[in-house]
Design an enzyme around this catalytic site. Sequence first.
Site, PDB file in Angstrom:
ATOM      1  N   HIS A  16     -38.824 -39.187-103.998  1.00  0.00           N
ATOM      2  CA  HIS A  16     -39.010 -40.460-103.308  1.00  0.00           C
ATOM      3  C   HIS A  16     -38.378 -41.639-104.042  1.00  0.00           C
ATOM      4  CE1 HIS A  16     -41.576 -38.641-100.342  1.00  0.00           C
ATOM      5  NE2 HIS A  16     -42.395 -38.178-101.261  1.00  0.00           N
TER       6      HIS A  16
ATOM      7  N   ARG B 248     -39.179 -34.196-110.973  1.00  0.00           N
ATOM      8  CA  ARG B 248     -39.335 -33.685-109.615  1.00  0.00           C
ATOM      9  C   ARG B 248     -38.028 -33.876-108.859  1.00  0.00           C
ATOM     10  NH1 ARG B 248     -43.952 -35.504-105.300  1.00  0.00           N
ATOM     11  NH2 ARG B 248     -42.967 -37.552-105.507  1.00  0.00           N
TER      12      ARG B 248
ATOM     13  N   ASP C   3     -29.855 -28.063-117.760  1.00  0.00           N
ATOM     14  CA  ASP C   3     -28.839 -28.326-118.776  1.00  0.00           C
ATOM     15  C   ASP C   3     -28.910 -29.751-119.304  1.00  0.00           C
ATOM     16  OD1 ASP C   3     -28.005 -25.738-118.558  1.00  0.00           O
ATOM     17  OD2 ASP C   3     -26.211 -26.167-117.380  1.00  0.00           O
TER      18      ASP C   3
ATOM     19  N   GLU D 153     -49.073 -28.866-100.729  1.00  0.00           N
ATOM     20  CA  GLU D 153     -49.381 -30.111-100.022  1.00  0.00           C
ATOM     21  C   GLU D 153     -49.277 -29.958 -98.506  1.00  0.00           C
ATOM     22  OE1 GLU D 153     -46.615 -33.015-101.542  1.00  0.00           O
ATOM     23  OE2 GLU D 153     -45.082 -31.502-101.867  1.00  0.00           O
TER      24      GLU D 153
ATOM     25  N   ASP E  57     -49.730 -36.026 -98.717  1.00  0.00           N
ATOM     26  CA  ASP E  57     -49.031 -35.118 -97.815  1.00  0.00           C
ATOM     27  C   ASP E  57     -49.970 -34.081 -97.226  1.00  0.00           C
ATOM     28  OD1 ASP E  57     -46.075 -35.737 -97.716  1.00  0.00           O
ATOM     29  OD2 ASP E  57     -46.369 -35.716 -99.866  1.00  0.00           O
TER      30      ASP E  57
END
Length: 266
Positions: free
Chosen positions: A48, A73, A87, A152, A178
């Site tokens: 988001h 995330r 990486d 969720e 959610d």
Amino acid sequence: MAAPKNTFKAALREGRFQLGLWAALGSAYAAEILSGSGYDWLLIDGEHGPNDMPLISAQIGALHRSPTHAMVRPPMGEAWVLKQLLDQGAQTFLIPMVESAAEAEALVRAVRYPPHGIRGVGAGLGRASDFNRTPDYLTTANDEICLIVQVESRAGLAAIDEIAAVEGVDGIFIGPSDLAADMGLLGNPGAPEVLAAITHIFARTKAHGKARGIMTVSLPQAAVYRDLGADFMAIGTDVNCLVSAAGALRRTFLGEEGTEKRGGGY
């Protein structure tokens, strides 16, 4: 020399509660500032927040030598995205919208080197191996990866036992907003039905020996989740902190009463 120790993963294994904050501003400077605020972890939000790979990499770098652990995330759990984030030095991942054991198993493979996974062997180009200065990185990296999957939705709720049983999944994280929306309770994550679902997910997650995580911007709700047994929890966002502090400063100076209204979600 081995891969860097994942302090967040170690803390969960030792049963030490980990307190976190959302970092959604897309700013390495803001992440560095927040790293001195005493939180155990910061979530760099690519779902988001206005983050792309260079911005996320810069924020991982800003936290690299900080006592505050960087959790990342991505927008979705795509293997090619995870490959780049690995990486760049990300060791702990929060993957949104996981609804089945098959999805969880694919994520486990995405964050591990062969023969246990499909991660490409290219960390010598990135921060993960200290730019190829860590001789034993390849043989030790898998052990320091922490994979948290988000449940969720009603589909994830129905499959909670299968998801939590997947080897290589270290924890289950609930997205109350959610989950509430998928249950027909958009904007009402504190509804009794949602709390009952969260209680069930926590219980089943614990039964499988996995860590339980959650996020809220309501301190009273955070106390409820902690009492339910949350092992790690975020209690706010950098965006909300900025909005609240800036608004409160202005109102205090002008002698205004009350607080500003907020929208739904976090």
